[in-house]
Scaffold this active site. Structure first.
Site, PDB file in Angstrom:
ATOM      1  N   ASP A   1       6.771  10.115  -1.340  1.00  0.00           N
ATOM      2  CA  ASP A   1       6.579   8.892  -0.558  1.00  0.00           C
ATOM      3  C   ASP A   1       5.091   8.615  -0.313  1.00  0.00           C
ATOM      4  O   ASP A   1       4.688   8.234   0.781  1.00  0.00           O
ATOM      5  CB  ASP A   1       7.325   8.964   0.778  1.00  0.00           C
ATOM      6  CG  ASP A   1       7.467   7.585   1.432  1.00  0.00           C
ATOM      7  OD1 ASP A   1       7.483   6.587   0.696  1.00  0.00           O
ATOM      8  OD2 ASP A   1       7.535   7.514   2.672  1.00  0.00           O
ATOM      9  N   SER A  38       4.005   3.482   9.393  1.00  0.00           N
ATOM     10  CA  SER A  38       4.161   4.184   8.126  1.00  0.00           C
ATOM     11  C   SER A  38       2.903   4.043   7.275  1.00  0.00           C
ATOM     12  O   SER A  38       2.413   2.936   7.049  1.00  0.00           O
ATOM     13  CB  SER A  38       5.360   3.631   7.350  1.00  0.00           C
ATOM     14  OG  SER A  38       6.559   3.943   7.992  1.00  0.00           O
ATOM     15  N   HIS A  90       6.993   3.734   0.087  1.00  0.00           N
ATOM     16  CA  HIS A  90       7.993   2.734   0.480  1.00  0.00           C
ATOM     17  C   HIS A  90       7.358   1.486   1.089  1.00  0.00           C
ATOM     18  O   HIS A  90       7.991   0.435   1.146  1.00  0.00           O
ATOM     19  CB  HIS A  90       9.023   3.355   1.438  1.00  0.00           C
ATOM     20  CG  HIS A  90       8.535   3.564   2.840  1.00  0.00           C
ATOM     21  ND1 HIS A  90       8.110   4.790   3.299  1.00  0.00           N
ATOM     22  CD2 HIS A  90       8.397   2.716   3.890  1.00  0.00           C
ATOM     23  CE1 HIS A  90       7.755   4.686   4.562  1.00  0.00           C
ATOM     24  NE2 HIS A  90       7.907   3.443   4.942  1.00  0.00           N
TER      25      HIS A  90
END
Length: 395
Positions: free
Chosen positions: A169, A247, A139
């Site tokens: 992901d 992230s 993402h």
């Protein structure tokens, strides 16, 4: 990997391994009303020097600093930009509005065509291969037109996505050009225990090389428990702070090995919970992305649910009930039926639907999978071969 493997017992007793027992014992003995140590009177100057030495040892023995020193140089910042086109004010395709005649008839006086807008984003990543390969979240790089990677030594280089997988992901990015790239050692997430140290490293809110400390709070936390659909993940749960911008950064163990890739932080109720993709899973996915640009996900074409409890308030029995079967799937071809109960996979009892999915993932595409099922009052053994999710969807 158990925390008992990381720090001597004297460090563990001293809390976080930051205040070694000999120093604490020394400080305690010198504090006795007359700065007396083994019968020798000490001057204030000697006492000050002793405390200075104690503080020096304290800093040198911080396992967190040592762990970050080992892998911190491989943690990078990813800056992405993507161009988004605004809709034409007339509602007609933008290509038609290039023609001055169409603009004359369909735009009101003074109205202009909207300009494309550039969206910018930021995330973290970790270099795992000296050839300039890094792991991050899918993402983070989704839809990016341009990708700039910032290294801890100040270098900024372009990067290109060589493969990404939305189901887990995960994405692999290759740094453009040659260079001596730092790498972080990868650990073994299968050896983790609840209570082990967890160190999150990343660049939240653009603040480079931010380090937070916590523990492993839970293992094999399925994303379905977090209300997330469309993902195939069992996650490491940690209370080490993972903030926006973290992230794709690494979760380290006490010796600086990467044990996970940070991916989620829960907001609202339950805020403060962070989640990371186990590095063993990430390593396998990365190998597929590097080799083919995509990852395969084994499935047998069934939908599962927990076994209903026999009485209200009672615990649900172990196993998983088949609620749906996809046509022409391995499950359909093997003769599985709706309401069959899967009790074991490859000889190992399963607690629920998540355990069945994880067992299928571990077996892989094209490998024989053995299911032990219960159909009514009878037991049955069924063997079948999982296929790739993409192949089943296209079929």
């Amino acid at each position: 990997m158990a925390s008992t493997n990381y720090a001597p017992s004297s460090q563990r007793r001293a809390g976080l391994g930051l205040f070694p027992a000999p120093s604490r014992s020394f400080a305690a003995s010198t504090l006795a009303s007359g700065v007396l140590l083994t019968g020798v009177a000490l001057s204030p100057l000697v006492l000050a020097q002793a405390f200075a030495q104690s503080r020096s040892v304290l800093v040198q023995r911080s396992f967190v600093a040592s762990a970050v020193r080992r892998s911190g140089s491989a943690v990078v910042t990813l800056e992405t930009s993507r161009t988004t086109k605004r809709p034409s004010p007339s509602g007609l395709p933008r290509g038609m509005m290039v023609n001055p005649l169409f603009r004359h008839f369909f735009l009101t006086p003074g109205e202009t065509m909207p300009r494309p807008r550039i969206q910018r984003g930021q995330g973290s990543g970790v270099l795992f291969d000296p050839k300039g390969l890094l792991l991050t979240n899918a993402h983070v790089v989704e839809g990016a037109d341009q990708l700039i990677v910032g290294l801890s030594d100040g270098r900024r280089v372009r990067g290109s996505v060589i493969g990404k997988d939305s189901f887990t992901d995960l994405a692999v990015v290759r740094l453009d050009g040659g260079g001596k790239w730092p790498t972080a050692p990868l650990g073994d997430s299968d050896r983790l225990n609840v209570g082990d140290w967890a160190i999150a490293v990343g660049n939240p809110y653009g603040l480079e090389n931010t380090v937070t400390l916590g523990i492993i709070s839970n293992l094999n936390r399925n994303v379905s428990q977090l209300g997330i659909s469309g993902k195939r993940l069992d996650l490491i749960q940690t209370d080490a702070a993972i903030n926006p911008g973290n992230s794709g950064g690494p979760l380290l163990n006490a010796v600086g090995e990467v044990i996970g890739i940070n991916t989620l932080v829960r907001s609202g109720p339950g805020a403060g919970l962070g989640f990371a993709i186990p590095i063993n899973r990430a390593r396998a996915i990365a190998a597929e992305l590097v080799a083919t640009g995509k990852a395969r996900h084994p499935v047998i074409g069934i939908g599962l649910s927990k076994i209903p409890a026999k009485t209200s308030g009672a615990a649900a029995p172990q196993g998983a009930v088949i609620r749906s079967i996809q046509m022409r799937s391995p499950a359909a071809q093997a003769g599985l039926r709706i309401d069959d109960v899967i009790t074991a996979v490859d000889g190992q009892p399963v607690e629920g639907p998540a355990a069945v999915v994880s067992a299928i993932e571990r077996r892989g595409v094209g490998e024989i999978l053995t299911l032990q099922i219960r159909r009514g009052d009878q037991g049955k053994i069924v063997q079948l071969k999982p296929v790739d999710l993409a192949a089943l969807a296209s079929g």
